[in-house]
Design a protein around this motif. Structure first.
Motif, mmCIF file in Angstrom:
data_model
loop_
_atom_site.group_PDB
_atom_site.id
_atom_site.type_symbol
_atom_site.label_atom_id
_atom_site.label_comp_id
_atom_site.label_asym_id
_atom_site.label_seq_id
_atom_site.Cartn_x
_atom_site.Cartn_y
_atom_site.Cartn_z
ATOM 1 N N THR A 217 51.989 20.346 33.270
ATOM 2 C CA THR A 217 51.421 21.665 33.579
ATOM 3 C C THR A 217 49.988 21.440 33.675
ATOM 4 O O THR A 217 49.322 20.753 33.117
ATOM 5 N N MET A 219 46.367 23.315 32.737
ATOM 6 C CA MET A 219 45.685 23.658 31.605
ATOM 7 C C MET A 219 45.191 25.269 31.877
ATOM 8 O O MET A 219 45.076 25.980 31.109
ATOM 9 N N THR A 225 52.184 26.807 30.522
ATOM 10 C CA THR A 225 51.882 26.063 29.356
ATOM 11 C C THR A 225 52.716 26.586 28.025
ATOM 12 O O THR A 225 53.285 25.696 27.271
ATOM 13 N N GLN A 229 55.585 24.400 26.156
ATOM 14 C CA GLN A 229 55.434 23.879 24.972
ATOM 15 C C GLN A 229 56.777 24.091 24.281
ATOM 16 O O GLN A 229 57.321 23.272 23.540
ATOM 17 N N TRP A 240 54.834 15.213 27.470
ATOM 18 C CA TRP A 240 54.300 16.483 28.064
ATOM 19 C C TRP A 240 52.581 16.242 28.508
ATOM 20 O O TRP A 240 51.766 15.841 27.659
ATOM 21 N N GLN A 242 49.207 17.932 29.884
ATOM 22 C CA GLN A 242 48.489 19.142 30.277
ATOM 23 C C GLN A 242 47.246 18.576 30.873
ATOM 24 O O GLN A 242 46.250 17.697 30.444
#
Length: 268
Positions: A217, A219, A225, A229, A240, A242
């Motif tokens: 993903t 930020m 996001t 999560q 994951w 970011q």
């Protein structure tokens, strides 16, 4: 190498590049095409696919119900069979990520690694799905009423794509042209039959998915996001990433970063 592969009377456009293992299959997002992924070039064999009804030469999909997720999953499996590919690293962005996750729940043994960029496991309740179905139906009707140019002009103002307005003009034009040259009837029917509301919730299946999953993903993409999560907390085998300075379409905005992530998944 460009190929056309006919599955259930629909001609899929496929581009194959690279050689050897692993085999990657890339699936673009809504109103995208294989072209937006072609600068992502991890080592191995790369298959870039125009999904059902999308791409500059897409035929009108008949019947429209073919856009339903189960039919697209079966098409994808038949396509891998025709290419004689037993196992694949499946990479999907946004709409393509929804299809990739759906495929993984039905045919998990055919996936070596699952990479979901800007993905979701769906809407958790029937009430939320029904609300989304109504919203997508309005968008679907609007596409054919106002035409692609006006629809895309409004679509590109969504907060989801704010970061793309910071890209070089040439890249913005590429993405705009890719969207506006889609066939309105296919865009409309994809919203009706393959929108997020039309798909089941896969949240209950995440903990059962015995496939290594990589989530990606940007930020700047706050909505996804939050979604990722939650997904990361339920998937048993998950990493994951970011990515800073990126919104929803990470591979388009940070191509080198995404390519490096994929290469790091390959075990020599």
């Amino acid at each position: 190498m460009n190929k056309k592969i006919v599955i259930n009377n629909y001609e899929y456009d496929v581009m194959i590049a690279g050689a050897g293992q692993p085999v990657w299959l890339f699936m673009h997002g809504f109103m995208g095409s294989m072209a937006e992924y072609q600068n992502v070039q991890p080592k191995g064999t790369r298959i870039y696919l125009n999904l059902l009804g999308f791409g500059p030469n897409a035929q009108v999909v008949k019947p429209a119900q073919r856009f339903r997720w189960r039919e697209q999953v079966n098409d994808l499996n038949a396509l891998l069979n025709q290419l004689d590919i037993q196992k694949v690293n499946l990479v999907g962005y946004s709409m393509g990520a929804r299809l990739a996750l759906a495929y993984a729940t039905v045919f998990p043994k055919r996936i070596t690694k699952l990479i979901l960029e800007g993905g979701t496991a769906g809407l958790a309740t029937q009430r939320l799905r029904q609300q989304r179905i109504i919203a997508d139906a309005k968008k679907a009707a609007k596409v054919v009423t106002v035409g692609m140019h006006q629809f895309i002009t409004e679509w590109e103002q969504l907060p989801l794509f704010n970061s793309q307005r910071l890209l070089p003009i040439a890249k913005q034009k590429f993405m705009h042209d890719q969207r506006v040259n889609q066939y309105a009837e296919n865009v409309s029917n994809s919203l009706y039959f393959f929108g997020t509301g039309a798909m089941p919730s896969f949240w209950g299946q995440l903990s059962l998915l015995q496939v290594p999953v990589t989530l990606i993903t940007g930020m700047n993409d706050r909505k996804f996001t939050r979604i990722n999560q939650r997904m990361s907390q339920q998937l048993p085998q998950v990493t994951w990433h970011q990515i800073p300075h990126a919104g929803h379409n990470v591979h388009f905005e940070q191509t080198v970063t995404v390519t490096n992530i994929l290469n790091n998944l390959v075990v020599d």
